[in-house]
Design a protein around this motif. Sequence first.
Motif, short mmCIF file in Angstrom:
data_model
loop_
_atom_site.label_atom_id
_atom_site.label_comp_id
_atom_site.label_asym_id
_atom_site.label_seq_id
_atom_site.Cartn_x
_atom_site.Cartn_y
_atom_site.Cartn_z
N MET A 109 4.21 -1.05 3.30
CA MET A 109 3.80 0.19 3.13
C MET A 109 4.89 1.37 2.52
O MET A 109 5.85 1.08 3.31
CB MET A 109 3.01 1.08 3.99
N SER A 141 -3.62 -1.83 5.78
CA SER A 141 -2.46 -2.76 5.69
C SER A 141 -2.34 -3.50 7.09
O SER A 141 -2.12 -4.61 7.19
CB SER A 141 -1.32 -1.96 5.48
N GLU A 189 0.92 -1.14 -0.18
CA GLU A 189 -0.15 0.12 0.10
C GLU A 189 0.90 1.15 -0.04
O GLU A 189 1.94 1.14 0.70
CB GLU A 189 -0.71 0.00 1.20
#
Lengths: 395, 395
Positions: free
Chosen positions: A355, A344, A170
């Motif tokens: 991330m 996440s 992400e």
Amino acid sequence: MLADLDALRGIGAVETGVVRPAYSETDRLARAWLVERMEAAGLAVCVDAIGNVFGLPPGEDKCILVGSHSDTQPEGGWLDGAYGVIVGLEIARASLERGGPPVACVSFQDEEGRFSSLAGSRVWAGLMSQDEADESRDVTGLRLGQARLEREGLPASREVSPDRFSAFLEIHIEQGPILDTTGERIGVVENIVGIRTEKMSFLGEQNHAGTTPMHLRRDAFQGLNRFVSLINERLAEVAAPATVWTVGHVDLHPNANSIVPGRVDFTIQWRDADTARLDRMTEIIYAAAGEAASDLGLEWERFGCDLIAPTRSDAALVEALAAAAAQLAPGKWRRMPSGALHDSACVSNVMPMAMLFVPSRGGISHNFSEDTDRDDLALGGEVLAMAVARLGERI
Amino acid sequence: MLADLDALRGIGAVETGVVRPAYSETDRLARAWLVERMEAAGLAVCVDAIGNVFGLPPGEDKCILVGSHSDTQPEGGWLDGAYGVIVGLEIARASLERGGPPVACVSFQDEEGRFSSLAGSRVWAGLMSQDEADESRDVTGLRLGQARLEREGLPASREVSPDRFSAFLEIHIEQGPILDTTGERIGVVENIVGIRTEKMSFLGEQNHAGTTPMHLRRDAFQGLNRFVSLINERLAEVAAPATVWTVGHVDLHPNANSIVPGRVDFTIQWRDADTARLDRMTEIIYAAAGEAASDLGLEWERFGCDLIAPTRSDAALVEALAAAAAQLAPGKWRRMPSGALHDSACVSNVMPMAMLFVPSRGGISHNFSEDTDRDDLALGGEVLAMAVARLGERI
């Protein structure tokens, strides 16, 4: 890839503006737009019962999932969530077009908690049942279970198993001041802090503010004041640099100039990446509440702590992101924790995740003026695409 | 005189209950009932433009005015105000019946401040113009100027000059714990405290409660916490036993668990019988606000202090009340200040005044459970009647 940012504009390109609270008409239009774009990119679209939108590459092979959320705060900016969704779509599209490794993309639903924070990813990752999510209500009292039934413009509901995916990545704006302050352009997120939120009350005696002598008062607001002073002093002794605590919500009763407050309801929230430190903070907070109440002749109550555990990013994914950042932004990136919660954190329950952050100008988010330099948005997408391409080759 | 308390029940004996916010239907019914009772007692009734109800004895001689208010808090008890009105009516009635000195009675309007505290006595005593009072609004936004036009059941408006009266005497429940705690039955009020009420704000920076490090925060609520700690310490150093201060109203913005508060609006109110001490407290409060703001990188604002000056009862009236108390309640009375504001404070602007208190059980008022022993209610009326009779003979 994201050089002209057209896709980012597209997700919000609906008549009523770019604000998209979960299940609002604009949120549905944005999801319908996403469905079209995913199909145009050659991806198979599934929208599950809660409203998460998945774009899946052809075939049955395990693939990497990239995405974020496209719902927004009621006064949220254009990047919070949407940026990561569009980067996911673009990486999935480009990888398919170029014959790269299979990549799927996703937009989770209600990350911003119109009904319940992270509801879409929580339910999908098995951390909350659909029934439990359905009972959550927005500020008007509407149930999520009612709101999600309106699916005009979206295909019939179809579930997607987490087993299909090997990892989740992400990218998101930082929503804090660190990268903006240091002048760095990329943050590789090593962990997401745990969050504990406790609703508490001090209960005293409501009284006339003129006729009740100071020594006979049992003033609930003075209890809160004592409590905050105690925790400020004691939490500072155990805090790491990224440890935070906040009294963000206070309701005084009856909240009148001339009445000694008989009750105060408030929340205290504390965040840290380390569970042991969170536990120690919890002890300090409860002890301070008891002490403040006892000092001032009050009662105190707590209504159950909402616990979100700290999450570590997957080490191999972190190294892949770090290698790409070092190559594309040498000297301009850092490893860092996330003080904000993200989808996440939920997805980590069912697969490895990591991330990336790009800077938030002035550290500002959840605000119309939220923004990030266009070059940084493009760079973030390129770093993630490079990492995904290399990880995909290894799988 | 008040042995059976019928009259006290009568003022609230209307279908919708005993709660009578100013200008409500029940308040009008109570005033219409009062008009009837005054006329039945042989008094000439005048209801002025703002709604104060006067019962005047025959003739043009100067007379003593006795009374209080018959409007109530939205959840007020049966004695706050009504007790003093009914005692006034009974003393005026009895004095006329027995050929005693002329006594008038009054029920002032909106003492409880549905629109503006003490509006009726303030306007009557020339401390506020009718136009200014008319612009005040209740919580729904209704203007007093609009509300007072509804006078169904009341006679046409007629003004009463304060010049008609030689003195004002008011009996009221204490609304505090002093007499109830000491077991005394009568309080002779020597002065009414001054009240200063200041609305203030601390302004910081609204931020994400997860991503904003503690040292970069400008948390408005922490400013209020620092301020309260400072004033608690410093005001205690200058306080007399009856000095009080209260933070009773607090509004946090945006008041959300996960957001560092960017602004807090609050009121601080302080009361004392001594103007010099009130001034010293004012200095301490402003200095503490500046210091708290400066310590935490905040701005602070204040929106103008609402000032009510301390009032002294008239010495001769106090001695007349004390003599009657000593005779009828030997060893069971005291001289005391009033920490609450009363119509008497306004009326003192145009004539000598003094007040009597009877105990409040548990010190409770502005509450349905407000109560006083029936014997104490009767005794208070008798003490006041004796003092009025003696004062009337002297005039």
